[in-house]
Design an enzyme around this catalytic site. Structure first.
Site, short mmCIF file in Angstrom:
data_model
loop_
_atom_site.label_atom_id
_atom_site.label_comp_id
_atom_site.label_asym_id
_atom_site.label_seq_id
_atom_site.Cartn_x
_atom_site.Cartn_y
_atom_site.Cartn_z
N GLU A 273 -9.91 -10.79 -6.51
CA GLU A 273 -9.04 -9.61 -6.45
C GLU A 273 -7.99 -9.59 -7.57
OE1 GLU A 273 -9.29 -9.04 -1.58
OE2 GLU A 273 -7.42 -9.75 -2.48
N ARG B 216 3.71 -6.54 9.57
CA ARG B 216 3.01 -5.44 10.25
C ARG B 216 3.56 -5.25 11.67
NH1 ARG B 216 -2.97 -7.37 8.19
NH2 ARG B 216 -3.08 -6.15 6.28
N ASN C 57 -0.98 -0.21 7.65
CA ASN C 57 -0.40 -1.52 7.99
C ASN C 57 0.35 -2.12 6.80
OD1 ASN C 57 -2.58 -2.16 6.43
ND2 ASN C 57 -3.68 -3.28 8.02
N LYS D 149 0.83 -1.20 0.00
CA LYS D 149 0.00 0.00 0.00
C LYS D 149 0.87 1.27 0.00
CE LYS D 149 -3.04 -2.10 3.30
NZ LYS D 149 -4.23 -2.00 4.15
N HIS E 86 -1.68 -5.39 1.89
CA HIS E 86 -2.95 -6.12 1.78
C HIS E 86 -2.63 -7.51 1.27
CE1 HIS E 86 -6.92 -7.43 0.50
NE2 HIS E 86 -6.29 -7.88 -0.58
N THR F 199 -4.24 -7.33 11.57
CA THR F 199 -4.61 -6.10 10.87
C THR F 199 -4.04 -4.85 11.55
OG1 THR F 199 -6.64 -7.17 10.16
CG2 THR F 199 -6.59 -4.77 10.01
N ARG G 225 -0.72 -14.41 4.59
CA ARG G 225 -1.45 -13.78 5.70
C ARG G 225 -0.66 -13.91 7.00
NH1 ARG G 225 -6.11 -10.56 5.03
NH2 ARG G 225 -7.00 -11.40 6.94
N TYR H 231 -12.09 -2.92 -2.63
CA TYR H 231 -12.73 -2.81 -1.32
C TYR H 231 -14.23 -2.81 -1.58
CZ TYR H 231 -8.07 -1.81 0.51
OH TYR H 231 -6.74 -1.90 0.87
P1 ADP Z 1 -6.83 -7.09 6.56
O1 ADP Z 1 -6.08 -6.10 5.71
O2 ADP Z 1 -5.99 -7.58 7.72
O3 ADP Z 1 -7.45 -8.20 5.77
P2 ADP Z 1 -9.53 -5.96 6.82
O4 ADP Z 1 -9.88 -6.62 5.53
O5 ADP Z 1 -10.40 -6.23 8.00
O6 ADP Z 1 -8.01 -6.27 7.26
O7 ADP Z 1 -9.50 -4.38 6.63
C1 ADP Z 1 -8.98 -3.81 5.45
C2 ADP Z 1 -8.09 -2.64 5.81
O8 ADP Z 1 -8.88 -1.61 6.39
C3 ADP Z 1 -7.01 -2.91 6.86
O9 ADP Z 1 -5.86 -3.51 6.32
C4 ADP Z 1 -6.75 -1.51 7.40
O10 ADP Z 1 -5.83 -0.79 6.58
C5 ADP Z 1 -8.11 -0.84 7.29
N1 ADP Z 1 -8.86 -0.80 8.57
C6 ADP Z 1 -9.51 -1.82 9.16
N2 ADP Z 1 -10.15 -1.39 10.29
C7 ADP Z 1 -9.91 -0.07 10.40
C8 ADP Z 1 -10.29 0.95 11.32
N3 ADP Z 1 -11.03 0.71 12.37
N4 ADP Z 1 -9.86 2.21 11.10
C9 ADP Z 1 -9.10 2.49 10.05
N5 ADP Z 1 -8.70 1.58 9.13
C10 ADP Z 1 -9.10 0.31 9.29
MG MG Z 2 -9.03 -8.16 4.35
#
Ligand code: ADP
Ligand code: MG
Length: 192
Positions: free
Chosen positions: A165, A131, A151, A10, A154, A120, A114, A50
């Site tokens: 995706e 991360r 973080n 990212k 993705h 996350t 992962r 997304y």
């Molecule tokens: P992951 O990337 O671990 O699969 P998710 O799919 O749950 O996580 O969320 C997508 C992305 O949204 C995360 O990687 C993070 O950058 C962002 N994110 C998730 N929750 C929050 C939050 N509460 N506030 C801000 N950003 C968030």
């Molecule tokens: Mg995700």
């Protein structure tokens, strides 16, 4: 089983000059980079990636609510509202500055990547993970700053998510078929 997964380094990774460092971690596992490019994501790509999918939005929101609860904080938003808010911020963020997108192939690629990523929220991610080692952000800090959790990476969560995706970011002929020199050893049969 040989799988493919989508990785996005990212904007925070690109801006911090951590692209090489993170790709090296992936390559060292022996998983294979089969596609890679730098992209300025369009609004359409961001919206598709997304996705406006209720189940995913709720799961994003629930993770945040649980993390807040552990700290004794009660958030006023529902999980769905939280997820929708995060989606908007993610779409803005990923279209604001370039990312690097990759397809990674190999045995158990989805789960393995992962695991390399870690949780996350970098604040809670295990040291040794990407991360956990390269970021300190948290849901609370991100939410208070009205931006997505930074973080770095993705990675697709399931094989189905990966299939969906990969199509958003790559055409079939951008995904390469070739052999790494260590494959004979990694996928060796006992008699050889
Ligand atoms: P992951 O990337 O671990 O699969 P998710 O799919 O749950 O996580 O969320 C997508 C992305 O949204 C995360 O990687 C993070 O950058 C962002 N994110 C998730 N929750 C929050 C939050 N509460 N506030 C801000 N950003 C968030
Ligand atoms: Mg995700």
């Amino acid at each position: 089983m040989i799988e493919r997964t989508l990785v996005i380094l990212k904007p925070d990774t690109v801006q911090r000059g951590l692209v090489g460092e993170i790709i090296q971690r992936i390559e060292k596992t022996t998983l294979k980079v089969v596609a890679m490019k730098m992209v300025y994501a369009s609004k359409e790509q961001a919206g598709e990636h997304y996705a406006d999918d209720q189940e995913w939005l709720i799961s994003v929101g629930e993770k945040t609510l649980k993390s807040a609860e552990k700290k004794g904080i009660k958030l006023s938003r529902t999980a769905l509202e939280q997820g929708q808010w995060v989606r908007q911020m993610l779409m803005n963020y990923i279209t604001m500055s370039p990312s690097v997108v990759l397809v990674i192939e190999g045995h158990s690629a989805v789960a393995k990547i992962r695991m390399l990523c870690g949780g996350t929220s970098p604040q809670e991610a295990t040291p040794g993970t990407i991360r956990g080692d390269y970021a300190v952000d948290s849901y609370m800090l991100a939410d208070a700053s009205e931006r997505p959790v930074q973080n770095l990476i993705h990675a697709s969560g399931t094989i189905e998510e990966a299939k969906r995706e990969i199509k958003i970011w790559f055409t079939d002929n951008e995904i390469h078929v070739f052999k790494r020199v260590d494959e004979d050893l990694i996928y060796r049969k006992g008699s050889s």
